[in-house]
Design a protein around this motif. Structure first.
Motif, PDB file in Angstrom:
ATOM      1  N   ALA A   1       0.825  -1.204   0.000  1.00  0.00           N
ATOM      2  CA  ALA A   1       0.000   0.000   0.000  1.00  0.00           C
ATOM      3  C   ALA A   1       0.862   1.258   0.000  1.00  0.00           C
ATOM      4  O   ALA A   1       0.579   2.222  -0.725  1.00  0.00           O
TER       5      ALA A   1
ATOM      6  N   THR B   1       2.613   1.759  -3.418  1.00  0.00           N
ATOM      7  CA  THR B   1       1.702   2.151  -4.489  1.00  0.00           C
ATOM      8  C   THR B   1       1.025   3.487  -4.208  1.00  0.00           C
ATOM      9  O   THR B   1       0.275   3.988  -5.042  1.00  0.00           O
ATOM     10  N   HIS B   2       1.303   4.055  -3.035  1.00  0.00           N
ATOM     11  CA  HIS B   2       0.799   5.384  -2.675  1.00  0.00           C
ATOM     12  C   HIS B   2       1.959   6.218  -2.118  1.00  0.00           C
ATOM     13  O   HIS B   2       2.015   6.517  -0.926  1.00  0.00           O
TER      14      HIS B   2
ATOM     15  N   ASP C   1       2.610   9.245  -2.144  1.00  0.00           N
ATOM     16  CA  ASP C   1       2.225  10.480  -1.457  1.00  0.00           C
ATOM     17  C   ASP C   1       1.936  10.204   0.018  1.00  0.00           C
ATOM     18  O   ASP C   1       2.223  11.045   0.886  1.00  0.00           O
ATOM     19  N   GLN C   2       1.386   9.026   0.315  1.00  0.00           N
ATOM     20  CA  GLN C   2       1.105   8.677   1.700  1.00  0.00           C
ATOM     21  C   GLN C   2       2.380   8.313   2.446  1.00  0.00           C
ATOM     22  O   GLN C   2       2.550   8.672   3.616  1.00  0.00           O
TER      23      GLN C   2
ATOM     24  N   ARG D   1     -10.210   4.458  -0.512  1.00  0.00           N
ATOM     25  CA  ARG D   1      -8.926   5.149  -0.716  1.00  0.00           C
ATOM     26  C   ARG D   1      -8.001   4.913   0.473  1.00  0.00           C
ATOM     27  O   ARG D   1      -8.434   4.955   1.626  1.00  0.00           O
ATOM     28  N   PHE D   2      -6.728   4.658   0.187  1.00  0.00           N
ATOM     29  CA  PHE D   2      -5.706   4.521   1.216  1.00  0.00           C
ATOM     30  C   PHE D   2      -5.286   5.918   1.649  1.00  0.00           C
ATOM     31  O   PHE D   2      -4.622   6.638   0.910  1.00  0.00           O
ATOM     32  N   ASP D   3      -5.672   6.310   2.852  1.00  0.00           N
ATOM     33  CA  ASP D   3      -5.522   7.708   3.274  1.00  0.00           C
ATOM     34  C   ASP D   3      -5.093   7.762   4.736  1.00  0.00           C
ATOM     35  O   ASP D   3      -5.875   7.489   5.644  1.00  0.00           O
TER      36      ASP D   3
END
Length: 381
Positions: free
Chosen positions: A219, A222-223, A225-226, A296-298
Motif C-alpha cells: 500500500a 503504491t501510494h 504520497d502517503q 482510498r488509502f488515506d
C-alpha cells in the motif's frame, strides 16, 4: 454480512453462536471431513467456542498477549527485524542489467518475522516451523483440493500433538509448556482443546501478521504520497498499519457464526441453524462508516475505527502483538531502504482465499541507497 454496523452488532449478539453444533448442515453430518473449509469448523478452540468455554480458553492464553508482555517482546522483535533486513541486503538477487537488489519482501521479512516471534513465544523448534508453514498456508487457501484440505487438517493436529509430547517431556519457559501444565492441572483443558488452541495461536499468530506487513508495504509503495507523509513527519507508521487493517484486513472473511434462533436483521429473516460469513474486508470499505472515499488509502483519515481484529468477546488476542510487529517492520524497513520500490516484474498475485487478504509474493527493489544497519532506530513505543 458486509456492513460495519451489522458485523459489530452480530459480534455481541447472543443469537449468533460460534459453535458449529448450531449449524444444521454440521449437526446433520452433511459437511464432509475433506471440505476445503474444514479447519475453520471442525476445531475445538476459541474460534468455535461460546460461553462458558470461550472465556475459559481465552484466559489460559491471554497472559501472553497483554500490552506489558508485548512491550517486553519489543527488543526481540527489533533484533529479529534487524537480522532479517541485513540478510535482505546481502542475499537479494540482481536481475537484468540493473544493479539494484531485488527480493521477495514477503519471504524475506513479512513471513519470517512473525513466524519467529510466535515460534519463540510458544517454544516451537526450528525443525517444526518449516513443516507447519505449508500446513497453515493451506488452511487459508481455498483453491486446494479436498484431499489437500484433509491432509492439512490432519497434519496440523499431528504436528501440534508432537509439540505437546515434546513439551511434556522437556517443559520450558514458553506458552506451550504453560498450556500443557494447564491441561494436566485443574483448568480441565481437554487434549483436543490443547492441540487446537496451539494451532489457532501459532497459525493465526504469524499468518495474519505476515499478510498485514506485506499488504502495508504494498500500500505504501503504491501510494508514494502517503509514504511521504510519514517520512516528513506528517503521519505515523502506526497510522499506516491501521489504514492497512481497515482497507486490506488480513482476515477478509471469517467462517462462521451460526443462528441459534430465527433472526430478523437488515430487513432479512435468517432461519435458525444457518451459517453467517463475516466479511471484514467489505466492512472496511463501507461508505456508511468510512465516508465516500472509503476505498482510498488515506493516512490522514480522521475516523478509522475498523473491525479487522473483530469486536466483542472474540476480539483478537494478538492484536497488540501484530501491531507492534508491523509497526517495527515498516519503520525499520523504510529506514534501512529509503529507496524501496516495487520491482518491475509481473504484478503481485493475490492468493485464492475466502478467508485471507494475502499476496503470494511481493518482489521489491531495495534501491541504490541503504542506510547502515547500525543507524536503524528502535521503533518508538
Amino acid at each position: 454480512m458486509t456492513r460495519h454496523t451489522l458485523l459489530k452488532r452480530i459480534s455481541t449478539d447472543a443469537r449468533f453462536a460460534k459453535n458449529p453444533r448450531h449449524w444444521r448442515l454440521w449437526a446433520s453430518g452433511q459437511i464432509p471431513s475433506n471440505w476445503p473449509l474444514i479447519s475453520w469448523v471442525a476445531v475445538q478452540n476459541m474460534l468455535t467456542a461460546d460461553a462458558p468455554d470461550h472465556p475459559r480458553l481465552r484466559h489460559l492464553v491471554d497472559q501472553a498477549f497483554t500490552r506489558p508482555q508485548v512491550e517486553r517482546l519489543a527488543p526481540r522483535i527489533t533484533a529479529i527485524t534487524g537480522e532479517l533486513l541485513r540478510d535482505m541486503a546481502t542475499g537479494a538477487t540482481h536481475t537484468g542489467s540493473g544493479t539494484s537488489p531485488v527480493t521477495d519482501l514477503k519471504a524475506a521479512l513479512a513471513l519470517p518475522l512473525p513466524l519467529t516471534v510466535i515460534s519463540e513465544l510458544f517454544g516451537v523448534p526450528d525443525r517444526q516451523r518449516e513443516r507447519l508453514q505449508p500446513l497453515c498456508r493451506a488452511v487459508f487457501d481455498q483453491s486446494i483440493t479436498p484431499d489437500q484440505a484433509q491432509r492439512a487438517h490432519e497434519g496440523l493436529q499431528h504436528e501440534l500433538a508432537e509439540l505437546v509430547r515434546h513439551k511434556r517431556a522437556e517443559p520450558g519457559p514458553d506458552m506451550t509448556s504453560a498450556l500443557v501444565a494447564a491441561r494436566d492441572g485443574d483448568d480441565r483443558l481437554t487434549e483436543p482443546e490443547l492441540i487446537w488452541t496451539l494451532i489457532l495461536m501459532i497459525g493465526a499468530g504469524y499468518e495474519t501478521t505476515t499478510n498485514l506487513i506485506t499488504n502495508a508495504v504494498r500500500a505504501l509503495l503504491t501510494h508514494p504520497d502517503q509514504l511521504a507523509l510519514i517520512t516528513r513527519g506528517d503521519a505515523t507508521w502506526a497510522a499506516a498499519v491501521e489504514e492497512t487493517l481497515r482497507l486490506h484486513p488480513s482476515i477478509a472473511a471469517l467462517p462462521f457464526r451460526y443462528t441459534r434462533v430465527p433472526v430478523r436483521i437488515a430487513g432479512i429473516t435468517i432461519p435458525a441453524g444457518e451459517a453467517v460469513l463475516m466479511c471484514y474486508a467489505a466492512a472496511g470499505r463501507d461508505p456508511a462508516q468510512h465516508g465516500a472515499n472509503a476505498d482510498r488509502f488515506d493516512l490522514t483519515r480522521r475516523q478509522r475505527r475498523h473491525l479487522a481484529f473483530s469486536h466483542g468477546p472474540h476480539h483478537c488476542l494478538g492484536a497488540e502483538l501484530a501491531r507492534r510487529e508491523a509497526t517495527t517492520a515498516l519503520e525499520m524497513l523504510f529506514t534501512r531502504f529509503p529507496d524501496l520500490q516495487l520491482a518491475p516484474v509481473t504484478p503481485p498475485t493475490w492468493l485464492p482465499s475466502i478467508v485471507a487478504t494475502a499476496l503470494a509474493s511481493l518482489p521489491v527493489v531495495l534501491g541504490p541507497r541503504a542506510a547502515p544497519a547500525t543507524t536503524i532506530p528502535a521503533p518508538a513505543a
